[in-house]
Scaffold this motif. Structure first.
Motif, PDB file in Angstrom:
ATOM      1  N   GLU A 164     108.753  85.923 107.794  1.00  0.00           N
ATOM      2  CA  GLU A 164     110.191  85.750 107.548  1.00  0.00           C
ATOM      3  C   GLU A 164     110.904  87.088 107.495  1.00  0.00           C
ATOM      4  N   ASN A 165     110.350  88.050 106.756  1.00  0.00           N
ATOM      5  CA  ASN A 165     110.987  89.367 106.668  1.00  0.00           C
ATOM      6  C   ASN A 165     111.110  90.016 108.035  1.00  0.00           C
ATOM      7  N   ALA A 166     110.028  89.957 108.838  1.00  0.00           N
ATOM      8  CA  ALA A 166     110.050  90.579 110.159  1.00  0.00           C
ATOM      9  C   ALA A 166     111.051  89.891 111.069  1.00  0.00           C
ATOM     10  N   ALA A 167     111.115  88.558 111.003  1.00  0.00           N
ATOM     11  CA  ALA A 167     112.037  87.820 111.870  1.00  0.00           C
ATOM     12  C   ALA A 167     113.489  88.138 111.545  1.00  0.00           C
ATOM     13  N   VAL A 168     113.803  88.221 110.250  1.00  0.00           N
ATOM     14  CA  VAL A 168     115.181  88.512 109.831  1.00  0.00           C
ATOM     15  C   VAL A 168     115.530  89.965 110.148  1.00  0.00           C
ATOM     16  N   ARG A 169     114.602  90.873 109.827  1.00  0.00           N
ATOM     17  CA  ARG A 169     114.862  92.304 110.030  1.00  0.00           C
ATOM     18  C   ARG A 169     115.096  92.646 111.497  1.00  0.00           C
ATOM     19  N   THR A 170     114.317  92.048 112.382  1.00  0.00           N
ATOM     20  CA  THR A 170     114.407  92.395 113.806  1.00  0.00           C
ATOM     21  C   THR A 170     115.290  91.432 114.599  1.00  0.00           C
ATOM     22  N   LYS A 171     115.765  90.362 113.951  1.00  0.00           N
ATOM     23  CA  LYS A 171     116.496  89.307 114.657  1.00  0.00           C
ATOM     24  C   LYS A 171     115.664  88.802 115.838  1.00  0.00           C
ATOM     25  N   ALA A 172     114.417  88.493 115.557  1.00  0.00           N
ATOM     26  CA  ALA A 172     113.438  88.160 116.589  1.00  0.00           C
ATOM     27  C   ALA A 172     113.874  86.951 117.409  1.00  0.00           C
ATOM     28  N   ALA A 173     113.551  87.019 118.717  1.00  0.00           N
ATOM     29  CA  ALA A 173     113.881  85.924 119.629  1.00  0.00           C
ATOM     30  C   ALA A 173     112.775  84.894 119.696  1.00  0.00           C
ATOM     31  N   LEU A 174     111.518  85.304 119.500  1.00  0.00           N
ATOM     32  CA  LEU A 174     110.416  84.355 119.542  1.00  0.00           C
ATOM     33  C   LEU A 174     109.170  84.967 118.924  1.00  0.00           C
ATOM     34  N   LEU A 175     108.191  84.104 118.683  1.00  0.00           N
ATOM     35  CA  LEU A 175     106.873  84.527 118.233  1.00  0.00           C
ATOM     36  C   LEU A 175     105.885  84.231 119.347  1.00  0.00           C
ATOM     37  N   TYR A 176     105.148  85.248 119.794  1.00  0.00           N
ATOM     38  CA  TYR A 176     104.068  85.071 120.765  1.00  0.00           C
ATOM     39  C   TYR A 176     102.749  85.110 120.023  1.00  0.00           C
ATOM     40  N   ARG A 208      97.819  77.195 111.137  1.00  0.00           N
ATOM     41  CA  ARG A 208      98.679  76.677 112.204  1.00  0.00           C
ATOM     42  C   ARG A 208      99.821  75.835 111.630  1.00  0.00           C
ATOM     43  N   ARG A 209      99.495  74.990 110.666  1.00  0.00           N
ATOM     44  CA  ARG A 209     100.539  74.179 110.028  1.00  0.00           C
ATOM     45  C   ARG A 209     101.557  75.073 109.319  1.00  0.00           C
ATOM     46  N   GLU A 210     101.059  76.090 108.611  1.00  0.00           N
ATOM     47  CA  GLU A 210     101.948  77.004 107.898  1.00  0.00           C
ATOM     48  C   GLU A 210     102.867  77.737 108.867  1.00  0.00           C
ATOM     49  N   LEU A 211     102.311  78.148 109.992  1.00  0.00           N
ATOM     50  CA  LEU A 211     103.097  78.866 110.992  1.00  0.00           C
ATOM     51  C   LEU A 211     104.190  77.968 111.581  1.00  0.00           C
ATOM     52  N   MET A 212     103.842  76.733 111.870  1.00  0.00           N
ATOM     53  CA  MET A 212     104.833  75.809 112.419  1.00  0.00           C
ATOM     54  C   MET A 212     105.950  75.542 111.410  1.00  0.00           C
ATOM     55  N   GLU A 213     105.600  75.420 110.139  1.00  0.00           N
ATOM     56  CA  GLU A 213     106.618  75.179 109.114  1.00  0.00           C
ATOM     57  C   GLU A 213     107.544  76.379 108.968  1.00  0.00           C
ATOM     58  N   LYS A 214     106.984  77.581 108.928  1.00  0.00           N
ATOM     59  CA  LYS A 214     107.808  78.786 108.723  1.00  0.00           C
ATOM     60  C   LYS A 214     108.712  79.050 109.914  1.00  0.00           C
ATOM     61  N   THR A 215     108.182  78.910 111.128  1.00  0.00           N
ATOM     62  CA  THR A 215     109.023  79.162 112.303  1.00  0.00           C
ATOM     63  C   THR A 215     110.107  78.101 112.427  1.00  0.00           C
ATOM     64  N   ALA A 216     109.807  76.870 112.032  1.00  0.00           N
ATOM     65  CA  ALA A 216     110.834  75.820 112.061  1.00  0.00           C
ATOM     66  C   ALA A 216     111.961  76.145 111.096  1.00  0.00           C
ATOM     67  N   ALA A 217     111.611  76.628 109.899  1.00  0.00           N
ATOM     68  CA  ALA A 217     112.624  76.994 108.918  1.00  0.00           C
ATOM     69  C   ALA A 217     113.466  78.170 109.405  1.00  0.00           C
ATOM     70  N   LEU A 218     112.870  79.066 110.169  1.00  0.00           N
ATOM     71  CA  LEU A 218     113.583  80.241 110.682  1.00  0.00           C
ATOM     72  C   LEU A 218     114.314  79.965 111.988  1.00  0.00           C
ATOM     73  N   GLY A 219     114.063  78.811 112.599  1.00  0.00           N
ATOM     74  CA  GLY A 219     114.634  78.543 113.920  1.00  0.00           C
ATOM     75  C   GLY A 219     114.055  79.475 114.968  1.00  0.00           C
ATOM     76  N   LEU A 220     112.770  79.818 114.818  1.00  0.00           N
ATOM     77  CA  LEU A 220     112.121  80.798 115.690  1.00  0.00           C
ATOM     78  C   LEU A 220     111.213  80.084 116.684  1.00  0.00           C
ATOM     79  N   PRO A 221     111.527  80.123 117.989  1.00  0.00           N
ATOM     80  CA  PRO A 221     110.653  79.482 118.985  1.00  0.00           C
ATOM     81  C   PRO A 221     109.300  80.188 119.076  1.00  0.00           C
ATOM     82  N   ILE A 222     108.311  79.460 119.599  1.00  0.00           N
ATOM     83  CA  ILE A 222     106.953  79.987 119.730  1.00  0.00           C
ATOM     84  C   ILE A 222     106.529  79.945 121.191  1.00  0.00           C
TER      85      ILE A 222
END
Length: 488
Positions: free
Chosen positions: A250-262, A280-294
């Motif tokens: 979450e911190n990295a996504a907000v700080r960098t305004k990330a476009a996606l997670l690879y 995997r479940r945790e990752l899907m939940e966190k990216t969904a909350a952040l609106g971060l595509p994978i």
């Protein structure tokens, strides 16, 4: 413009049966390359020892050949800068030639070490301890010949395919993906000319310039420049034994305004780590909350050795947030150049449009062969046999590491894929280790390819080198590590 890239001469060697002395053959070949403009002014020649190894001659032969070229004024030695093509007589009449543009394109060149590995992998005398592909004897040559022979008796597709690729192949892939839990209609699948093309299409067609991609560190993505050439930045996140750590996401996504997670959740390249189901479940939940595509790279997910991996991230996707990349290159045939990406239809159509502008579609013949391969159940049968062979090679490599590298390094047992991620107990200059290994006939993939700051890791592959080559190679590698680490 200064040209610093080393030259690739693996496609030529002097003829020992020729009446012309070897040094004269080499000097003549080099002279033609220089005066013809292939090797422009300022291009650096490899060291004499490396030239001798590439050309299969003694170092004294190289010295004699370079002496002739020096006398002709075609090359010059520079203090601390090695030997380069001289400016005075090189490339006469080539002002405004293509050589002037060699470093001006928007696509970054490969890392010098990656360029070297790409060339050296075709030298048969080298033991390839890091190569990320199955050995030729592990590929399904006989089965593929039968498929091609059967297809040749019918009508062959010699025209272009539709933008998404062969419908027959997409239907076969839809069924294949369904076996892993991924529900993807044929209209949600794009056929690629190898999975690597997926990175290029996504970076060109979906990501804003200057955006940031989050990914594991280390990662295969650091060794190529598909994203960086499109002006996209990479931000590495740490891993543990269960895969990408979600705590700092979450911190990295907000700080960098990330476009996606690879991410490579199944048998990660280069570490071999398998992301467990909970992560995997945790990752899907966190990216969904952040609106971060994978962007999920599933290149190795069929290559489990002990037990099938958890379902892919795409199998858990309920909102179209995951693009899933796959390929036949790691299992059936690197030469077919067939990969795919599955995702929301609108996104797939956008990527298909970009693909049509780049290569107008993957090979129609390769797509037909791949469709037949999947339809006939060949893929499932071959993967079963390949897993057995890879399991044997993995166990042999682990045994050899125990025998030769105890006290020098630590490693974990990979549950699938191709790689053992070896961590040296003492840091060493990895470029120096690469060169020392090459001089001993070993080709390595060092950790700095996947993390620029790394001075402790090697990506060892049990997929390519034969068992006898693994035995010789690991013993020699341990000797080099011991010597360079001051342990002998």
């Amino acid at each position: 413009m200064r040209h610093s890239a080393g030259m690739a001469m693996v496609d030529w060697r002097p003829d020992p049966l020729s009446p012309l002395p070897l040094y004269a053959q080499i000097a003549g070949h080099f002279r033609a390359k220089i005066t013809g403009g292939d090797w422009p002014a300022g291009m650096k020649l490899p060291p004499q020892r490396e030239l001798a190894r590439q050309l299969g001659v003694n170092r004294s032969t190289i010295v004699a050949a370079l002496g002739q070229l020096t006398e002709l004024g075609l090359i010059e030695g520079r203090h601390g800068g090695g030997t380069r093509v001289a400016a005075a007589k090189a490339n006469r009449g080539t002002a405004g030639s293509w050589n002037d543009y060699v470093e001006e394109g928007i696509h970054y060149p490969n890392l010098p070490a990656v360029q070297a590995i790409n060339r050296l992998e075709f030298q048969p005398e080298l033991v390839r301890l890091g190569t990320g592909e199955p050995a030729p004897e592990l590929l399904p040559g006989e089965q593929m010949r039968d498929i091609l022979a059967e297809l040749a008796r019918g009508e062959l597709p010699l025209a272009y395919e539709e933008p998404l690729g062969s419908l027959r192949l997409r239907r076969a892939l839809s069924a294949e993906l369904g076996r892993s839990g991924i529900q993807a209609d044929p209209s949600s699948i794009l056929i690629l000319s190898g999975a690597l093309q997926g990175f290029q299409l996504i970076s060109l067609g979906l990501l804003p310039k200057g955006s940031t991609v989050l990914l594991e560190k280390p990662s295969y993505m650091y060794s190529i420049h598909s994203f960086q050439s499109a002006g996209v930045k990479l931000c590495g996140l740490p891993m543990d034994g269960q895969g990408l750590m979600a705590e700092g996401l979450e911190n990295a996504a907000v700080r960098t305004k990330a476009a996606l997670l690879y991410t490579i959740p199944a048998f990660h390249n280069p570490t071999g780590i398998l992301m467990d189901a909970e992560r995997r479940r945790e990752l899907m939940e966190k990216t969904a909350a952040l609106g971060l595509p994978i962007l999920e790279d599933g290149a190795y997910q069929d290559l489990w050795l002990d037990a099938p991996p958890p379902p892919p991230l795409k199998a858990m996707d309920q909102s179209g947030s995951v693009l899933h990349l796959g390929t036949l290159s790691k299992s059936a045939s690197p030469g077919l150049r067939i990969g795919w990406v599955a995702g929301p239809e609108q996104v797939i159509r956008r990527l298909a449009d970009i693909k049509m502008q780049t290569d107008y579609g993957a090979s129609s013949l390769s797509q037909l062969a791949a469709a037949k391969w999947l339809e006939d159940g060949c893929h499932e049968r071959h993967c079963s046999a390949l897993r057995l062979a890879l399991r044997r090679r993995r166990d042999l490599m682990l045994e050899l590491l125990e025998r030769h590298c105890e006290g020098l390094a630590v490693w974990s047992k990979p549950a699938g894929g191709f790689y053992v991620w070896l961590r040296l107990n003492r840091p060493v200059p990895l470029p120096r280790l690469f060169r020392a290994a090459l001089a001993e006939g070993l080709l390595l993939n060092t950790g700095d390819l996947y993390d620029r700051s790394d001075a402790r890791h090697l990506r060892l592959s049990y997929a390519y080198a034969s068992p006898s080559e693994l035995e010789r190679g690991i013993a020699k590698l341990a000797e080099l590590i011991r010597r360079m680490g001051g342990l002998s």
